[in-house]
Design an enzyme around this catalytic site. Structure first.
Site, PDB file in Angstrom:
ATOM      1  N   ARG A 169       0.816  -1.218   0.000  1.00 39.66           N
ATOM      2  CA  ARG A 169       0.000   0.000   0.000  1.00 39.66           C
ATOM      3  C   ARG A 169       0.848   1.266   0.000  1.00 39.66           C
ATOM      4  O   ARG A 169       0.449   2.278  -0.535  1.00 39.66           O
ATOM      5  CB  ARG A 169      -0.924   0.002   1.218  1.00 39.66           C
ATOM      6  CG  ARG A 169      -1.993  -1.066   1.142  1.00 39.66           C
ATOM      7  CD  ARG A 169      -2.981  -0.904   2.277  1.00 39.66           C
ATOM      8  NE  ARG A 169      -4.020  -1.909   2.186  1.00 39.66           N
ATOM      9  CZ  ARG A 169      -4.058  -3.006   2.950  1.00 39.66           C
ATOM     10  NH1 ARG A 169      -3.148  -3.219   3.853  1.00 39.66           N
ATOM     11  NH2 ARG A 169      -5.039  -3.873   2.808  1.00 39.66           N
ATOM     12  N   PRO A 206      -1.327   5.131   0.613  1.00 43.14           N
ATOM     13  CA  PRO A 206      -1.617   4.554   1.923  1.00 43.14           C
ATOM     14  C   PRO A 206      -2.659   5.422   2.629  1.00 43.14           C
ATOM     15  O   PRO A 206      -2.434   6.618   2.864  1.00 43.14           O
ATOM     16  CB  PRO A 206      -0.279   4.556   2.648  1.00 43.14           C
ATOM     17  CG  PRO A 206       0.596   5.515   1.899  1.00 43.14           C
ATOM     18  CD  PRO A 206       0.060   5.665   0.524  1.00 43.14           C
ATOM     19  N   HIS A 256      -5.338   1.463   8.088  1.00 47.87           N
ATOM     20  CA  HIS A 256      -5.756   0.574   6.998  1.00 47.87           C
ATOM     21  C   HIS A 256      -4.462   0.067   6.370  1.00 47.87           C
ATOM     22  O   HIS A 256      -3.959   0.607   5.386  1.00 47.87           O
ATOM     23  CB  HIS A 256      -6.608   1.329   5.972  1.00 47.87           C
ATOM     24  CG  HIS A 256      -6.867   0.502   4.743  1.00 47.87           C
ATOM     25  ND1 HIS A 256      -7.612  -0.643   4.746  1.00 47.87           N
ATOM     26  CD2 HIS A 256      -6.444   0.645   3.462  1.00 47.87           C
ATOM     27  CE1 HIS A 256      -7.650  -1.162   3.537  1.00 47.87           C
ATOM     28  NE2 HIS A 256      -6.946  -0.394   2.740  1.00 47.87           N
ATOM     29  N   THR A 261      -7.781  -4.553  -5.983  1.00 52.00           N
ATOM     30  CA  THR A 261      -9.044  -4.726  -5.255  1.00 52.00           C
ATOM     31  C   THR A 261      -9.870  -3.480  -5.510  1.00 52.00           C
ATOM     32  O   THR A 261      -9.319  -2.384  -5.594  1.00 52.00           O
ATOM     33  CB  THR A 261      -8.846  -4.896  -3.729  1.00 52.00           C
ATOM     34  OG1 THR A 261      -8.476  -3.639  -3.175  1.00 52.00           O
ATOM     35  CG2 THR A 261      -7.783  -5.920  -3.404  1.00 52.00           C
TER      36      THR A 261
HETATM   37  N1  LIG Z   1      -8.702   2.118   0.786  1.00 54.42           N
HETATM   38  C1  LIG Z   1      -8.835   0.910   0.292  1.00 54.42           C
HETATM   39  O1  LIG Z   1      -9.373   0.019   0.942  1.00 54.42           O
HETATM   40  C2  LIG Z   1      -8.367   0.651  -1.111  1.00 54.42           C
HETATM   41  C3  LIG Z   1      -8.685  -0.534  -1.794  1.00 54.42           C
HETATM   42  C4  LIG Z   1      -8.260  -0.675  -3.118  1.00 54.42           C
HETATM   43  C5  LIG Z   1      -7.460   0.312  -3.707  1.00 54.42           C
HETATM   44  N2  LIG Z   1      -7.162   1.418  -2.972  1.00 54.42           N
HETATM   45  C6  LIG Z   1      -6.347   2.497  -3.504  1.00 54.42           C
HETATM   46  O2  LIG Z   1      -7.161   3.286  -4.360  1.00 54.42           O
HETATM   47  C7  LIG Z   1      -6.319   3.953  -5.305  1.00 54.42           C
HETATM   48  C8  LIG Z   1      -6.849   3.702  -6.709  1.00 54.42           C
HETATM   49  O3  LIG Z   1      -6.693   2.337  -7.035  1.00 54.42           O
HETATM   50  P1  LIG Z   1      -7.129   1.808  -8.482  1.00 54.42           P
HETATM   51  O4  LIG Z   1      -6.932   0.347  -8.473  1.00 54.42           O
HETATM   52  O5  LIG Z   1      -8.420   2.389  -8.853  1.00 54.42           O
HETATM   53  O6  LIG Z   1      -5.979   2.493  -9.367  1.00 54.42           O
HETATM   54  P2  LIG Z   1      -6.072   2.792 -10.930  1.00 54.42           P
HETATM   55  O7  LIG Z   1      -4.670   2.987 -11.378  1.00 54.42           O
HETATM   56  O8  LIG Z   1      -6.952   1.797 -11.596  1.00 54.42           O
HETATM   57  O9  LIG Z   1      -6.854   4.199 -10.956  1.00 54.42           O
HETATM   58  C9  LIG Z   1      -6.270   5.399 -10.588  1.00 54.42           C
HETATM   59  C10 LIG Z   1      -6.791   6.427 -11.522  1.00 54.42           C
HETATM   60  O10 LIG Z   1      -6.300   7.719 -11.136  1.00 54.42           O
HETATM   61  C11 LIG Z   1      -6.176   8.446 -12.331  1.00 54.42           C
HETATM   62  N3  LIG Z   1      -5.356   9.646 -12.147  1.00 54.42           N
HETATM   63  C12 LIG Z   1      -4.031   9.728 -11.932  1.00 54.42           C
HETATM   64  N4  LIG Z   1      -3.643  11.019 -11.867  1.00 54.42           N
HETATM   65  C13 LIG Z   1      -4.768  11.757 -12.044  1.00 54.42           C
HETATM   66  C14 LIG Z   1      -5.029  13.139 -12.091  1.00 54.42           C
HETATM   67  N5  LIG Z   1      -4.053  14.048 -11.954  1.00 54.42           N
HETATM   68  N6  LIG Z   1      -6.306  13.544 -12.294  1.00 54.42           N
HETATM   69  C15 LIG Z   1      -7.299  12.652 -12.445  1.00 54.42           C
HETATM   70  N7  LIG Z   1      -7.120  11.330 -12.419  1.00 54.42           N
HETATM   71  C16 LIG Z   1      -5.862  10.879 -12.218  1.00 54.42           C
HETATM   72  C17 LIG Z   1      -5.542   7.456 -13.300  1.00 54.42           C
HETATM   73  O11 LIG Z   1      -5.698   7.876 -14.649  1.00 54.42           O
HETATM   74  C18 LIG Z   1      -6.345   6.203 -12.973  1.00 54.42           C
HETATM   75  O12 LIG Z   1      -7.481   6.071 -13.800  1.00 54.42           O
HETATM   76  C19 LIG Z   1      -4.912   3.372  -5.063  1.00 54.42           C
HETATM   77  O13 LIG Z   1      -4.187   4.255  -4.227  1.00 54.42           O
HETATM   78  C20 LIG Z   1      -5.177   2.066  -4.357  1.00 54.42           C
HETATM   79  O14 LIG Z   1      -4.088   1.635  -3.568  1.00 54.42           O
HETATM   80  C21 LIG Z   1      -7.607   1.607  -1.724  1.00 54.42           C
END
Ligand SMILES: NC(=O)c1ccc[n+]([C@@H]2O[C@H](COP(=O)([O-])OP(=O)(O)OC[C@H]3O[C@@H](n4cnc5c(N)ncnc54)[C@H](O)[C@@H]3O)[C@@H](O)[C@H]2O)c1
Length: 301
Positions: free
Chosen positions: A84, A117, A171, A217
């Site tokens: 993370r 994170p 988390h 996820t």
């Molecule tokens: N909190 C939780 O329980 C949990 C669970 C799963 C994933 N996550 C986190 O959520 C986040 C997203 O994960 P994901 O799998 O969707 O990633 P992903 O790479 O599929 O999506 C991220 C998106 O952000 C966009 N992005 C990047 N820079 C940008 C900007 N300047 N303006 C607009 N959009 C922008 C990218 O184009 C991409 O579509 C990650 O940090 C991941 O670790 C958290």
């Protein structure tokens, strides 16, 4: 109810689906880097909403988010992976770029953070937004809590919603299940402590297990975020473990971690003073240390 989703990847698009299914949002703004993908996602969600409650879906930019009730941050920069913390530096850069502008455009919005994170990013959102800390919510351990409740539910034959057991702290790997207070219907759960401890370990491992199998996820956290948005939209005052700025609970302050919180229209209305064993207090403080160390790493860049 106007909700903006910033970052339309795995998590952002699943959150869009969850919100359409809930049918509480009037206007949904999607902001992403790859314009064509975002336009496609907006069209798809618009069509899906015809099956629930038709809504206005906009593939927009930062300016279109103005006067949102909720802004959900689902962005991720480089170096994402099973760890993370992997993207902490680039995600912090993204937050530095976008949080001040988003907060200025929607000063009454709840900023809902899902980006990892998680507790580091939620703390940064508090620091960068200038908004009252109550308006900043990280999805935190709500997802981990529901993962634990699913496992407990299978063992006890009780619906997950009726099990009062919380995962608290970070988390991340330092999270802990507050098993000393786990109950249902006012009664302690009829499970041996060895089993409870095994289920708590499975809960921590679940995210990584899913990542190994499907590469990311998304649905669990998206539904957690949608549940928080529902509590904001309907001002339900539901209690959920979410990441929020801690003001001295169990000897911790100035960092966001998950504690049971009452959620309503204005965000975190209050956090509850959960009774923890000495061991659980130590675990909570360990979580604070982990997040503060990462915050120092980010500040040094
Ligand atoms: N909190 C939780 O329980 C949990 C669970 C799963 C994933 N996550 C986190 O959520 C986040 C997203 O994960 P994901 O799998 O969707 O990633 P992903 O790479 O599929 O999506 C991220 C998106 O952000 C966009 N992005 C990047 N820079 C940008 C900007 N300047 N303006 C607009 N959009 C922008 C990218 O184009 C991409 O579509 C990650 O940090 C991941 O670790 C958290």
């Amino acid at each position: 109810m106007k909700v903006s989703i910033i970052g339309v990847g795995n998590v952002g698009s699943s959150l869009g689906v969850a919100l359409v299914a809930q049918g509480l949002v009037d206007q949904l703004v999607l902001v992403g880097r790859r314009k064509e993908k975002v336009v496609g996602e907006a069209m798809d969600l618009l069509h899906a909403s015809a099956f629930t409650r038709p809504l206005d879906v906009i593939a927009g930019d930062m300016a279109d988010t103005a006067e949102s009730d909720v802004v959900a941050l689902c962005v991720a920069g480089k170096a994402e992976g099973p760890v993370r913390e992997g993207g902490v530096i680039s995600n912090a850069e993204l937050f530095r770029e976008m949080i001040p502008a988003l907060a200025k455009a929607s000063p009454r919005a709840v900023l809902l953070v899902t980006t990892n994170p998680l507790d580091v990013m939620t703390t940064l959102a508090v620091q960068l937004s200038g908004l009252p800390p109550a308006q900043i919510i990280g999805s935190g351990t709500l997802l981990d809590t529901m993962r634990l409740r699913v496992l407990l539910s299978r063992e006890c034959g009780i619906h997950p919603d009726d099990i009062r057991a919380y995962v608290l702290g970070e988390h991340g790997d330092s999270q802990f299940a507050a098993l000393s207070s786990a109950s249902s219907g006012g009664a302690r759960l009829p499970l041996k402590s060895a089993l409870l401890n095994r289920l708590a370990k499975e809960t921590v491992a679940a995210g990584l297990d899913i990542y190994r199998m499907k590469g990311y996820t998304n649905h669990g956290v998206a539904f957690a975020a949608a549940r928080i948005i529902r509590a904001v939209a309907l001002d339900t005052h539901e209690v959920m473990p979410v990441s929020t700025l801690v003001h001295g609970s169990h000897g911790v302050r100035d960092v966001c971690l998950s504690l049971p919180a009452v959620i309503g229209r204005k965000g975190v209305l209050k956090t509850l003073k959960v009774e923890l064993t000495a061991e659980e207090v130590q675990a909570f403080r360990r979580s604070a240390k982990v997040v503060k160390n990462l915050l120092r790493r980010v500040a040094a860049v």
